[in-house]
Design an enzyme around this catalytic site. Structure first.
Site, PDB file in Angstrom:
ATOM      1  N   LYS A 157      46.521  36.428  35.829  1.00  0.00           N
ATOM      2  CA  LYS A 157      45.366  37.340  35.893  1.00  0.00           C
ATOM      3  C   LYS A 157      45.583  38.296  37.049  1.00  0.00           C
ATOM      4  CE  LYS A 157      40.429  37.437  37.227  1.00  0.00           C
ATOM      5  NZ  LYS A 157      39.197  36.664  37.496  1.00  0.00           N
ATOM      6  N   ASP A 164      37.614  43.255  41.249  1.00  0.00           N
ATOM      7  CA  ASP A 164      36.574  42.712  40.372  1.00  0.00           C
ATOM      8  C   ASP A 164      35.204  42.969  40.987  1.00  0.00           C
ATOM      9  OD1 ASP A 164      35.019  41.355  38.580  1.00  0.00           O
ATOM     10  OD2 ASP A 164      35.698  39.338  39.171  1.00  0.00           O
ATOM     11  N   LYS A 186      28.515  42.196  41.084  1.00  0.00           N
ATOM     12  CA  LYS A 186      28.459  41.136  42.081  1.00  0.00           C
ATOM     13  C   LYS A 186      27.593  41.563  43.260  1.00  0.00           C
ATOM     14  CE  LYS A 186      33.089  39.167  41.376  1.00  0.00           C
ATOM     15  NZ  LYS A 186      32.686  37.810  40.986  1.00  0.00           N
ATOM     16  N   ASP A 189      41.631  39.503  43.415  1.00  0.00           N
ATOM     17  CA  ASP A 189      41.437  38.864  42.110  1.00  0.00           C
ATOM     18  C   ASP A 189      42.686  39.010  41.232  1.00  0.00           C
ATOM     19  OD1 ASP A 189      39.826  37.295  40.541  1.00  0.00           O
ATOM     20  OD2 ASP A 189      38.759  38.964  39.603  1.00  0.00           O
ATOM     21  N   ASP A 214      31.121  39.900  34.408  1.00  0.00           N
ATOM     22  CA  ASP A 214      31.862  39.363  35.548  1.00  0.00           C
ATOM     23  C   ASP A 214      32.796  38.215  35.130  1.00  0.00           C
ATOM     24  OD1 ASP A 214      32.676  39.138  38.132  1.00  0.00           O
ATOM     25  OD2 ASP A 214      30.839  38.175  38.872  1.00  0.00           O
ATOM     26  N   GLU A 246      35.369  38.347  33.419  1.00  0.00           N
ATOM     27  CA  GLU A 246      36.347  39.272  32.828  1.00  0.00           C
ATOM     28  C   GLU A 246      37.747  38.690  32.738  1.00  0.00           C
ATOM     29  OE1 GLU A 246      35.677  39.139  35.954  1.00  0.00           O
ATOM     30  OE2 GLU A 246      37.671  39.204  36.812  1.00  0.00           O
ATOM     31  N   ARG A 283      38.938  35.768  31.883  1.00  0.00           N
ATOM     32  CA  ARG A 283      39.274  35.043  30.647  1.00  0.00           C
ATOM     33  C   ARG A 283      39.510  36.005  29.489  1.00  0.00           C
ATOM     34  NH1 ARG A 283      33.810  31.771  31.161  1.00  0.00           N
ATOM     35  NH2 ARG A 283      34.353  32.165  33.342  1.00  0.00           N
TER      36      ARG A 283
HETATM   37  N1  BES Z   1      37.065  36.588  40.092  1.00  0.00           N
HETATM   38  C1  BES Z   1      35.907  35.839  39.859  1.00  0.00           C
HETATM   39  C2  BES Z   1      36.017  34.398  40.307  1.00  0.00           C
HETATM   40  C3  BES Z   1      35.942  34.129  41.794  1.00  0.00           C
HETATM   41  C4  BES Z   1      34.719  34.005  42.421  1.00  0.00           C
HETATM   42  C5  BES Z   1      37.078  33.934  42.512  1.00  0.00           C
HETATM   43  C6  BES Z   1      34.679  33.720  43.772  1.00  0.00           C
HETATM   44  C7  BES Z   1      37.030  33.638  43.867  1.00  0.00           C
HETATM   45  C8  BES Z   1      35.831  33.532  44.494  1.00  0.00           C
HETATM   46  C9  BES Z   1      35.582  35.809  38.356  1.00  0.00           C
HETATM   47  O1  BES Z   1      35.947  36.930  37.639  1.00  0.00           O
HETATM   48  C10 BES Z   1      34.116  35.666  38.236  1.00  0.00           C
HETATM   49  O2  BES Z   1      33.419  36.541  38.681  1.00  0.00           O
HETATM   50  N2  BES Z   1      33.676  34.570  37.648  1.00  0.00           N
HETATM   51  C11 BES Z   1      32.310  34.287  37.499  1.00  0.00           C
HETATM   52  C12 BES Z   1      32.125  33.665  36.139  1.00  0.00           C
HETATM   53  C13 BES Z   1      30.707  33.556  35.713  1.00  0.00           C
HETATM   54  C14 BES Z   1      30.110  34.919  35.478  1.00  0.00           C
HETATM   55  C15 BES Z   1      30.664  32.726  34.461  1.00  0.00           C
HETATM   56  C16 BES Z   1      31.905  33.306  38.600  1.00  0.00           C
HETATM   57  O3  BES Z   1      32.688  32.450  38.961  1.00  0.00           O
HETATM   58  O4  BES Z   1      30.797  33.440  39.106  1.00  0.00           O
HETATM   59 ZN    ZN Z   2      37.549  38.006  38.422  1.00  0.00          ZN
HETATM   60 ZN    ZN Z   3      34.465  38.458  37.645  1.00  0.00          ZN
END
Ligand code: BES
Ligand code: ZN
Ligand code: ZN
Length: 505
Positions: A272, A277, A284, A295, A354, A356, A358
């Protein structure tokens, strides 16, 4: 970039550690007095007992990770001597050595040493294989001597040497050379991840990958543009990238040496690489958002791994597939409620923009399947939930094959990067079913790392061995920075070890 990251080099030397001319001599000291090693005893004698004195006063207890600086004072070849604690001899393992060497190497940067001799690993020679000691030493020197300062303006107060050389006392040249290749690749991954998103976006990441591939034999790189991705219907990649003026790229590296055994599996490494992000329309919160320049840690880890594997000339065929996009909000962004047809033809309802990672990874995994990979490993800073579950120190492993998951955890243990298994079975998949599409891109509030894993598993299927590494914690964590955030290039060492093991079978 205004500066080059400090150039780290490593070599071996058979010269007596007391005689070696160096800015800094690093010795390893056990905390139990009856287990003082040979190298340290010799240096202590030459220094007139100073090492024993600082221990006796209690100023240096030789606990794991502790350091104290002494001076050679013309009595030995070294200008300075750094005592690094190895703790109790019985407990001292390669992780303790890694910690000691890492702190010694960062001390070397601090004092602007150009030349450092490491005589710490020798003390463990009766417990571990010399190759493993040297590899751990060199990799840790590369980790400790790294600072992300390519954008800092240097003046007379903060200027630093352009390079630092580590001399491994009594080391084995082959192990030092292997460790250097891995260390260099890990530093590169680290720099890519640390580089801010205005300077590192999908197009510039692709240029970096191309440049790297050009310099190594048997490695090729092709890059898919946004138009090509659209034409070929990489729906996940397009959906996530469409809100940014920096268009997405799919980077495809192929490592294909001539000497691969027929039974060695073809490996797919999918990463990825969201270069920023923001969350997109499901934006966010602003605090900590800057960390999301990292990211792309999964993509960087895969780039670093393929570089190390190719430089080590390991006899295996590897596809590196880096899914790169920038997730931004805007009038052309994907919206919650939209349905996306992914490259695999499975449809996905976006409920949160968010989630994204996956989406781009599902296209990458399907692409790896098309290239007939026998094993597919993906790495992604995928979920905050994985950080909640495992913290900053362990990455999560989710897999459709227990043996594969164990092999990855084992490679992690041996290389100093830790992994822990998490489930991603049918219970979790239930939560990912949509009323309007085949899948939706988020599950319930709980078990977010596992629901994300179950989602990706749908794209890998069950006929190919697949493992998903959620590196959100260790992928964005760097204890050597003031803020604690930064990239350590997590994944390069463990995955290179894993690939090496595949070639041994
Ligand atoms: N890149 C983030 C995951 C992340 C969060 C990595 C904090 C490191 C620290 C990912 O794209 C994301 O935002 N995931 C969301 C998923 C949710 C919306 C189901 C998350 O983890 O909050
Ligand atoms: Zn992300
Ligand atoms: Zn995200």
């Amino acid at each position: 970039m205004p500066n080059k990251i400090i150039n780290v080099k490593a070599r071996t030397s058979k010269v007596d550690v007391n005689k070696i001319k160096t800015d800094l001599l690093v010795v390893g000291v056990f905390s139990d007095s009856n287990s003082r090693g040979k190298a340290v005893e010799g240096v202590d004698k030459a220094l007139g007992g100073w090492i024993k004195k600082v221990i006796k006063t209690g100023d240096f207890k030789a606990e794991a990770g502790e350091t104290t600086l002494l001076y050679g004072d013309g009595k030995i070849g070294a200008v300075r001597v750094l005592l690094t604690g190895l703790g109790k001899k019985k407990k001292a393992d390669l992780d303790v050595l890694r910690k000691a060497v890492k702190s010694a190497a960062s001390k070397a940067l601090e004092i602007k040493a150009k030349n450092v001799c490491i005589a710490a690993g020798v003390e463990l020679a009766d417990k571990f294989d010399r190759d493993d000691i040297d590899k751990a030493t060199v990799e840790s020197a590369f980790l400790g001597a790294y600072k992300y300062d390519e954008l800092i303006t240097f003046d007379k107060d903060n200027k630093r040497p352009g390079s630092v050389e580590f001399i491994i006392a009594g080391g084995k040249a082959s192990a030092v050379s292997a460790g250097s290749k891995i260390g260099k690749a890990q530093q590169w991954a680290r720099t890519l991840a640390n580089r801010p998103a205005n300077l590192l976006y999908p197009g510039s990441l692709a240029s970096e990958a191309r440049k790297m591939a050009k310099s190594i034999s048997n490695l090729s790189c092709s890059v898919m543009s946004e138009k090509q991705l659209k034409d070929k219907k990489f729906g996940g990649m397009i959906a996530i990238g469409q809100g940014s003026k920096n268009p997405p790229r799919l980077i495809h590296l192929k490592y294909s040496p001539g000497n691969v055994k027929a039974k060695t599996p073809v490996l797919g490494l999918v990463g990825k690489a969201i270069t920023f992000d923001s969350g997109g329309i499901s934006i966010k919160p602003s605090s900590g958002m800057h960390e999301m320049k990292m990211d792309m840690g999964g993509g960087a880890a895969m780039l670093g791994t393929i570089r190390a594997v190719a430089e080590l000339k390991l006899p295996i065929k590897v596809h590196g597939i880096i899914c790169s996009a920038e997730n931004m909000p805007g009038s052309s962004s994907i919206r919650p409620g939209d349905v996306v047809t992914t490259y695999s033809k499975k449809t996905v309802e976006i409920q949160n923009t968010d989630a994204e990672g996956r989406m781009v990874m599902s296209d990458g995994i399907h692409f790896a399947k098309e290239h007939k990979c026998d094993i597919i490993i993906d790495a992604a800073t995928l979920t905050g939930a994985c950080v909640v579950a495992l913290g900053k120190y362990y990455a999560g492993v989710m897999s459709n094959d227990d043996e594969l998951s164990e092999q990855i955890c084992e490679a992690g243990k041996v290389s100093g990067e830790k992994f822990w298994p998490l489930p991603c079975g049918d219970e979790y998949l239930e939560e990912m079913k949509s009323e309007v599409a085949d899948l939706k891109n988020i599950g319930s509030r709980w078990g977010g790392a596992c629901t994300a894993g179950a989602f990706l598993r749908q794209f890998a299927g069950e006929d190919v061995k697949w493992a998903h590494l959620d590196i959100a914690g260790p992928g964005m964590y760097d204890p050597s920075t003031k803020s604690g955030f930064g990239s350590q290039g997590f994944g390069v060492r463990a995955l290179t070890e894993f690939v090496k093991n595949l070639t041994k079978k």
